[in-house]
Write a protein that holds these residues in place. Structure first.
Motif, PDB file in Angstrom:
ATOM      1  N   LEU A  11       7.159  12.932  -4.055  1.00 18.97           N
ATOM      2  CA  LEU A  11       7.711  12.544  -2.756  1.00 18.97           C
ATOM      3  C   LEU A  11       8.587  11.300  -2.879  1.00 18.97           C
ATOM      4  O   LEU A  11       9.667  11.231  -2.298  1.00 18.97           O
ATOM      5  N   ALA A  12       8.152  10.317  -3.676  1.00 17.84           N
ATOM      6  CA  ALA A  12       8.937   9.087  -3.839  1.00 17.84           C
ATOM      7  C   ALA A  12      10.286   9.403  -4.488  1.00 17.84           C
ATOM      8  O   ALA A  12      11.324   8.874  -4.079  1.00 17.84           O
ATOM      9  N   LEU A  13      10.282  10.302  -5.484  1.00 15.87           N
ATOM     10  CA  LEU A  13      11.538  10.661  -6.157  1.00 15.87           C
ATOM     11  C   LEU A  13      12.473  11.402  -5.197  1.00 15.87           C
ATOM     12  O   LEU A  13      13.680  11.138  -5.166  1.00 15.87           O
ATOM     13  N   SER A  40       0.814  -1.214   0.000  1.00 18.52           N
ATOM     14  CA  SER A  40       0.000   0.000   0.000  1.00 18.52           C
ATOM     15  C   SER A  40       0.850   1.267   0.000  1.00 18.52           C
ATOM     16  O   SER A  40       0.452   2.280  -0.533  1.00 18.52           O
ATOM     17  N   CYS A  41       2.053   1.216   0.593  1.00 19.06           N
ATOM     18  CA  CYS A  41       2.793   2.460   0.762  1.00 19.06           C
ATOM     19  C   CYS A  41       3.767   2.727  -0.369  1.00 19.06           C
ATOM     20  O   CYS A  41       3.794   3.804  -0.928  1.00 19.06           O
ATOM     21  N   VAL A  42       4.555   1.743  -0.751  1.00 22.40           N
ATOM     22  CA  VAL A  42       5.624   2.046  -1.697  1.00 22.40           C
ATOM     23  C   VAL A  42       5.746   0.978  -2.774  1.00 22.40           C
ATOM     24  O   VAL A  42       5.706  -0.208  -2.491  1.00 22.40           O
ATOM     25  N   LYS A  43       5.919   1.426  -3.983  1.00 22.47           N
ATOM     26  CA  LYS A  43       6.293   0.477  -5.012  1.00 22.47           C
ATOM     27  C   LYS A  43       7.775   0.744  -5.267  1.00 22.47           C
ATOM     28  O   LYS A  43       8.143   1.802  -5.778  1.00 22.47           O
TER      29      LYS A  43
END
Ligand code: HEC
Length: 159
Positions: A55-57, A40-43
């Motif tokens: 945000l992920a980058l 659910s949180c991160v791929k």
């Protein structure tokens, strides 16, 4: 009589099959729920860089920065230029609106304060303050996004 017991046998056989199969169906359901929760949180393995959130980058840059600082400190270096771009952590768009918990800003402020502390550290405190920063990453992830925790803890220096 014979007919009756035959149908009884069939009923018992059907019941037996159901009893064996039902728990399996339930198990299958459970494992589906678990896997969707875990992702659910991160791929972490996105094949399409354009599909990743701001945000992920940013998180990946923060990770890379700590990784190089780990080597720098081990080699006796001192961090120099404060990474202003990491202040964007508060504003950067997450993958989905519920990726950020209510506690996000408090954890982010704590991270930024420790980032400043690290860049202003006397050399003698570098290791300690570097590990403190890794812990601030972990604190927010413990609360909201446990996926990358293992990777984060690996950044710690042996003091
Ligand atoms: C204030 C909370 C918070 C702090 C502090 C924080 N993270 Fe994150 N991190 C997140 C959230 C939320 C995501 C998921 C972002 C998204 O999917 O949009 C994430 C995602 C990640 C990812 C996965 C990115 C990807 O490839 O999708 C990594 C790796 C990561 N963080 C490492 C770190 C490191 C290293 C630090 C410290 C330098 C750190 N995080 C500090 C909340 C935080």
């Amino acid at each position: 009589m014979v007919l009756l017991s035959k149908s009884k046998v069939i009923i018992f056989a059907t019941l037996a099959v159901l009893i064996v199969l039902l728990p399996k169906c339930k198990q299958a359901d459970k494992s589906n729920v678990n896997t969707s929760e875990n992702t659910s949180c991160v791929k972490t393995k996105s094949l399409n860089p354009n599909g990743d959130s701001e945000l992920a980058l940013l998180m990946r840059q923060m990770y890379d920065s700590l990784n190089s600082m780990n080597r720098l400190i081990k080699n006796g270096g001192v961090p120099s230029k404060f990474p202003e771009s990491f202040l964007k952590i508060l504003k950067a768009k997450p993958t989905t609106s519920n990726t950020k918990l209510e506690s996000f800003d408090a954890f982010a402020d704590d991270y930024i304060a420790t980032l400043r502390l690290l860049y202003n550290s006397p050399k003698a405190d570098l290791n300690k303050n570097y590990n403190l920063l890794v812990q601030k990453c972990a604190n927010c992830h413990e609360a909201s996004c446990p996926g990358p925790l293992k990777k984060i803890y690996k950044l710690k220096l042996d003091i």
